[in-house]
Design an enzyme around this catalytic site. Structure first.
Site, PDB file in Angstrom:
ATOM      1  NE  ARG A  51      -1.153   0.399   4.840  1.00 46.45           N
ATOM      2  CZ  ARG A  51      -1.878   0.736   5.877  1.00 46.45           C
ATOM      3  NH1 ARG A  51      -3.155   1.004   5.733  1.00 46.45           N
ATOM      4  NH2 ARG A  51      -1.362   0.791   7.077  1.00 46.45           N
TER       5      ARG A  51
ATOM      6  CB  THR B 129      -2.616   7.350  -2.047  1.00 43.88           C
ATOM      7  OG1 THR B 129      -2.036   6.065  -2.364  1.00 43.88           O
ATOM      8  CG2 THR B 129      -1.898   8.438  -2.828  1.00 43.88           C
TER       9      THR B 129
ATOM     10  CG  ASP C 268       2.838  -3.318   9.624  1.00 43.93           C
ATOM     11  OD1 ASP C 268       2.921  -4.536   9.330  1.00 43.93           O
ATOM     12  OD2 ASP C 268       2.864  -2.419   8.775  1.00 43.93           O
TER      13      ASP C 268
ATOM     14  CG  ASP D 233       6.601  -3.985  10.192  1.00 43.61           C
ATOM     15  OD1 ASP D 233       7.221  -4.506   9.239  1.00 43.61           O
ATOM     16  OD2 ASP D 233       6.361  -2.769  10.271  1.00 43.61           O
TER      17      ASP D 233
HETATM   18  N1  URA Z   1      -2.485  -3.334   8.210  1.00 48.31           N
HETATM   19  C1  URA Z   1      -1.966  -3.647   9.436  1.00 48.31           C
HETATM   20  O1  URA Z   1      -1.054  -4.463   9.539  1.00 48.31           O
HETATM   21  N2  URA Z   1      -2.488  -3.037  10.519  1.00 48.31           N
HETATM   22  C2  URA Z   1      -3.485  -2.150  10.459  1.00 48.31           C
HETATM   23  O2  URA Z   1      -3.919  -1.645  11.489  1.00 48.31           O
HETATM   24  C3  URA Z   1      -4.000  -1.826   9.180  1.00 48.31           C
HETATM   25  C4  URA Z   1      -3.485  -2.442   8.083  1.00 48.31           C
END
Ligand code: URA
Length: 212
Positions: free
Chosen positions: A107, A111, A203, A206
């Protein structure tokens, strides 16, 4: 959020307990990864409760009997890279014969729009039950694009599994693909301005792969 047809929010206490462990910022990478696998397996148990069975002859140590096994329909698990990968093993432990496809999306940091960079699906895909995985259903953009791609390749019967969703993403995915059954461990409050789910877990990619 409001009830939507084809959207199932799972409520099992064990699942909810494990999701809370995932959310905890002190949960380390190895435990996080193991929890994602376990949650995916528990979700798949529910999401696959409509698999057809067929009776076959089986000989127990006592006698012969007819007993059910999963009927012919083949399955594909399609993780959205990279976080969706974390859910594959848990589902595959339930369905070891499932083939694995991959869809790569990243992503745009500014944006928040998803971009595809990789797509490899088992062929032919038409006859398979397809389970698309991504632990976080945030804006819904990646899930919508991934399912668009799968449909362009001929995919017909598609389920989507996430661990945590934002109401915005659930609505968007449902609106774009009302035929797709969506299974989610928990629907959280909202997205923040960085498109992170709140309270969420941060995330997922991660935390699964120990990056950052
Ligand atoms: N992707 C993620 O890993 N965490 C979020 O909160 C949103 C998208």
């Amino acid at each position: 959020m409001e009830k939507l047809e084809n959207v199932v929010e799972l409520t099992h206490p064990l699942l909810q307990h494990k999701i809370t462990m995932l959310r905890d910022k002190n949960t380390g990478t190895a435990e996080f990864r193991a929890l994602v696998e376990e949650i995916a397996m528990l979700e798949a148990f529910e999401a696959l409760n409509d698999l057809q069975t067929v009776d076959i002859e089986c000989e127990t140590p006592i006698e012969k009997c007819m007993a059910p096994v999963i009927a012919g329909r083949k399955m594909a698990i399609v993780p959205i890279l990279r976080a969706g990968l974390g859910m594959v093993n848990g589902i595959q432990r339930l369905v070891p014969t499932a083939k694995i496809g991959h869809i790569g999306m990243y992503r745009d940091e500014e944006t928040h729009e998803p971009h595809e960079y990789y797509c490899k699906l088992p062929s032919p895909i038409e006859e398979r039950l397809i389970v698309v995985t991504d632990p976080m259903l945030a804006t819904g953009g990646s899930a919508i694009d991934a399912i668009d791609l799968i449909k362009q390749h001929g995919g017909k019967r598609i389920k989507f599994m996430a661990i945590i969703g934002a109401p915005e993403g659930v609505r968007a995915l449902h609106e774009a693909h009302p035929d797709v059954q969506i299974y989610i461990g928990h629907i959280d409050r909202e997205l923040n301005s960085d498109a992170y789910i709140c309270p969420g877990l941060g995330d997922a990619g991660d935390r699964i792969f120990g990056t950052k």
